[in-house]
Scaffold this active site. Sequence first.
Site, PDB file in Angstrom:
ATOM      1  N   LYS A  14       4.918   2.413   6.611  1.00  0.00           N
ATOM      2  CA  LYS A  14       5.689   3.651   6.759  1.00  0.00           C
ATOM      3  C   LYS A  14       5.232   4.472   7.964  1.00  0.00           C
ATOM      4  CE  LYS A  14       3.302   5.939   3.019  1.00  0.00           C
ATOM      5  NZ  LYS A  14       2.418   6.994   3.491  1.00  0.00           N
ATOM      6  N   ARG A  89       3.799  14.525  -3.062  1.00  0.00           N
ATOM      7  CA  ARG A  89       3.003  13.601  -3.860  1.00  0.00           C
ATOM      8  C   ARG A  89       3.265  13.700  -5.352  1.00  0.00           C
ATOM      9  NH1 ARG A  89      -2.127  12.253  -1.037  1.00  0.00           N
ATOM     10  NH2 ARG A  89      -3.033  12.295  -3.093  1.00  0.00           N
ATOM     11  N   ARG A 123      -7.099  -6.491   5.560  1.00  0.00           N
ATOM     12  CA  ARG A 123      -7.488  -5.524   6.597  1.00  0.00           C
ATOM     13  C   ARG A 123      -8.975  -5.617   6.901  1.00  0.00           C
ATOM     14  NH1 ARG A 123      -4.639   0.111   4.944  1.00  0.00           N
ATOM     15  NH2 ARG A 123      -6.235   0.066   3.328  1.00  0.00           N
ATOM     16  N   ARG A 156     -13.043  -2.524   4.715  1.00  0.00           N
ATOM     17  CA  ARG A 156     -13.188  -1.097   4.432  1.00  0.00           C
ATOM     18  C   ARG A 156     -13.714  -0.923   3.008  1.00  0.00           C
ATOM     19  NH1 ARG A 156      -8.151   1.530   7.191  1.00  0.00           N
ATOM     20  NH2 ARG A 156      -8.087   2.696   5.270  1.00  0.00           N
ATOM     21  N   ARG A 167      -5.474   2.308  -6.942  1.00  0.00           N
ATOM     22  CA  ARG A 167      -4.596   3.099  -6.058  1.00  0.00           C
ATOM     23  C   ARG A 167      -3.128   2.770  -6.297  1.00  0.00           C
ATOM     24  NH1 ARG A 167      -8.375   1.832  -2.088  1.00  0.00           N
ATOM     25  NH2 ARG A 167      -6.943   0.560  -0.867  1.00  0.00           N
TER      26      ARG A 167
END
Length: 220
Positions: A14, A89, A123, A156, A167
């Site tokens: 996004k 949110r 990632r 990460r 999440r």
Amino acid sequence: MRKYVIMGVQGSGKGTQATLLAADLDLTHISVGDIFRWHVKQHTKLGAQVRRLVAAGELVGDDLVEEVVGERLRQHDWNYGFVIDGFPRNRRQAEFFLESYDIDGVIHLDLPDDEVRRRVLARRLCSRCGMDYNLIAHRPEVEGRCDVCGGELVTRADDTPEALARRLRDHHDKIDPVLELFRRKEYVTTVDARGDKASIQQTIRDRLGLPPYTAPAPAA
Ligand SMILES: [Zn+2]
């Protein structure tokens, strides 16, 4: 004046899509993630708070996000409109947002959870200069080493399967009701986020009745 909201789970692209849209239409890209990253980089008090939350695999609290976004929106520095990414949110914020701004559309980038897992867990990050890598889309030339500075690439701290599952759950719990609210007002256009970025951008523009996307010419 055009005002858009872009929504999607992390890894849905996004930020990329918002940047492409904003650049061509002279919209201001208001990215909650970028605002927080700036604070982390500048070592502000807010940045330290964010760093702790992220290390623990937590999301930044809604009230904090609201405060930061409210401050940003009050600057009124857009002439042609904005595309906001990372807000609202929750339902309350969405209701408030709709009362305060005439929204022209909500772009929902849809990505199945298993594809999110595939993307996010691939990632990597340079431990020295902070450059982002992705073992699917942006592989380093030498395995495990940064192309720019030769630093070691690491995962990460918040990209473990457990933290990601948490999440994703948080994301759906919060964002699904927001989408539902926007859908009832008929603002939402849902776009499949699995294609290449140029064709996703084109789909967004077709749906919103905007001029076609022309990819920048590749550098010579
Ligand atoms: Zn590096």
